[in-house]
Design an enzyme around this catalytic site. Sequence first.
Site, PDB file in Angstrom:
ATOM      1  N   GLU A 164       1.120  -1.071  -0.187  1.00 17.69           N
ATOM      2  CA  GLU A 164       0.245  -0.170   0.062  1.00 17.69           C
ATOM      3  C   GLU A 164       0.572   1.194  -0.359  1.00 17.69           C
ATOM      4  O   GLU A 164       1.919   1.182   0.778  1.00 17.69           O
ATOM      5  CB  GLU A 164      -0.771   0.013   1.357  1.00 17.69           C
ATOM      6  CG  GLU A 164      -1.827   1.326   1.268  1.00 17.69           C
ATOM      7  CD  GLU A 164      -2.106   1.707   2.916  1.00 17.69           C
ATOM      8  OE1 GLU A 164      -3.377   1.858   3.018  1.00 17.69           O
ATOM      9  OE2 GLU A 164      -1.565   0.519   3.682  1.00 17.69           O
TER      10      GLU A 164
ATOM     11  N   ASN B  54      -0.086  -0.189   4.844  1.00 18.93           N
ATOM     12  CA  ASN B  54       0.957  -0.163   6.422  1.00 18.93           C
ATOM     13  C   ASN B  54       0.210   0.586   7.570  1.00 18.93           C
ATOM     14  O   ASN B  54      -0.704   0.671   7.938  1.00 18.93           O
ATOM     15  CB  ASN B  54       1.108   1.220   5.706  1.00 18.93           C
ATOM     16  CG  ASN B  54       2.026   1.700   4.852  1.00 18.93           C
ATOM     17  OD1 ASN B  54       3.642   2.097   4.655  1.00 18.93           O
ATOM     18  ND2 ASN B  54       1.566   1.223   3.510  1.00 18.93           N
TER      19      ASN B  54
ATOM     20  N   ASN C 187      -7.101   6.120  -2.036  1.00 22.11           N
ATOM     21  CA  ASN C 187      -5.695   5.130  -1.141  1.00 22.11           C
ATOM     22  C   ASN C 187      -5.535   4.313  -2.820  1.00 22.11           C
ATOM     23  O   ASN C 187      -7.293   2.897  -2.213  1.00 22.11           O
ATOM     24  CB  ASN C 187      -6.008   4.317  -0.122  1.00 22.11           C
ATOM     25  CG  ASN C 187      -5.283   4.001   0.397  1.00 22.11           C
ATOM     26  OD1 ASN C 187      -3.885   3.415  -1.341  1.00 22.11           O
ATOM     27  ND2 ASN C 187      -4.638   3.586   1.778  1.00 22.11           N
TER      28      ASN C 187
ATOM     29  N   LYS D 256      -8.933   1.794  -1.936  1.00 16.82           N
ATOM     30  CA  LYS D 256      -9.186   1.383  -1.023  1.00 16.82           C
ATOM     31  C   LYS D 256     -11.018   1.515  -0.491  1.00 16.82           C
ATOM     32  O   LYS D 256     -11.558   3.334  -0.123  1.00 16.82           O
ATOM     33  CB  LYS D 256      -7.971   1.935   0.695  1.00 16.82           C
ATOM     34  CG  LYS D 256      -8.322   0.784   1.195  1.00 16.82           C
ATOM     35  CD  LYS D 256      -7.746   1.936   1.861  1.00 16.82           C
ATOM     36  CE  LYS D 256      -7.476   1.784   3.777  1.00 16.82           C
ATOM     37  NZ  LYS D 256      -5.954   1.714   4.312  1.00 16.82           N
TER      38      LYS D 256
ATOM     39  N   GLU E 220      -6.191   8.741   6.757  1.00 22.20           N
ATOM     40  CA  GLU E 220      -6.882   8.551   6.066  1.00 22.20           C
ATOM     41  C   GLU E 220      -8.054   9.111   5.693  1.00 22.20           C
ATOM     42  O   GLU E 220      -8.852   9.342   4.486  1.00 22.20           O
ATOM     43  CB  GLU E 220      -6.704   6.862   5.840  1.00 22.20           C
ATOM     44  CG  GLU E 220      -5.443   6.515   5.926  1.00 22.20           C
ATOM     45  CD  GLU E 220      -5.321   4.909   5.308  1.00 22.20           C
ATOM     46  OE1 GLU E 220      -5.711   4.575   3.777  1.00 22.20           O
ATOM     47  OE2 GLU E 220      -4.747   4.233   5.994  1.00 22.20           O
TER      48      GLU E 220
ATOM     49  N   CYS F 210      -4.896  -3.123   2.880  1.00 22.08           N
ATOM     50  CA  CYS F 210      -4.788  -2.674   4.278  1.00 22.08           C
ATOM     51  C   CYS F 210      -6.266  -2.827   4.908  1.00 22.08           C
ATOM     52  O   CYS F 210      -6.174  -4.176   5.189  1.00 22.08           O
ATOM     53  CB  CYS F 210      -3.928  -1.395   3.970  1.00 22.08           C
ATOM     54  SG  CYS F 210      -3.664  -0.588   6.330  1.00 22.08           S
TER      55      CYS F 210
END
Length: 348
Positions: free
Chosen positions: A47, A221, A110, A128, A148, A196
Amino acid sequence: MARKLTVAAAQVGAINRDTPKQEVVQRLIDLLQQASFKNVKLVVFPEATLTTFFPRHLFDTQEELDTFFEHGADITQSTDVKPLFDEARKLAIDIVLGYGERTPEGTGYNTSVHYSASQDKIISKYRKVHLPGTVEPFEDPNAINQLEKRYFTPGNLGFQAYRAPGLVSNAVKSASAKNGESTVGKGDPVLGMMICNDRRWPEAWRVYALQGVELVMFGYNTGANMAHLWGSQDKPMSPEQAEQEALFHSKLVQQANSYMNACFSISSARCGLDDGKYDLIAGSAIVSPEGHVLNEAKTKGDELVVAEIDLSDCRQGKERTFDFARHRRIETYGLIPQQTGIVEPDLL
């Protein structure tokens, strides 16, 4: 019918806030060249591979924030990243790459893409869905933030499985399929991407499984000690305990969901100690449809984790243990698409 394929997770170690993208891309090329020597045909990168995990930082200017994103519709033409795709084409290796995407309209995602070396183009893109963390930073100045929700919009492409050409020999094609012949488990590999936190959500895996997915790929991550997000205030852990717990959960969800959905999976970590203080777990792994770890990272730095897989091994779980068509009872699962938060039964 055996459908063998050599695959790899390309784990990437520490990347500091001021590390140039060109330097990171050269490290990725080095891993890709290692993969070529091992006859790998598919490499999964982490990621947000190209930079430090920037959502931990609160940026003063939009200009600085934008340096951590890739801009434009086609990342294969990005000045910084094009050498990686050129090398993948030259070595005939497909790659899955995670990065921060800024669309022409200005939306941040993302994102992960699958580049097909045989087609010399992106054949699938994933954004994502399950964004963790907060919009605003924690009041505690010593907290490690996860912003995020501030910098990304939840993905809008869903969990769309796809086929990747050129990876297994003798794959049945639509033009060569015989009338009345079952082609299930005989075509080009059925793949799916996550990123993730998505790996923790069984709904994501099941949506892919219902499309016959044979290999799920994701980078991550994951903080080694994110006490303000995951930790218990009543039972605080030492940094060492927190890292072991994070590693345990990462492996747990990958093994369990690979088994419950009868598919292989590849996880690839962006790991190590960024800027000397932001610690990320390693633990990249390749897992079988029976939930067994076939290979996993031994270090907390740049490392290629390789395994040969046989996609025909998915058939046992798909056609016997979990044969969805015979055993699933969708009339009983109504709450799943109807409700997000928890609603307890009435008190006695």
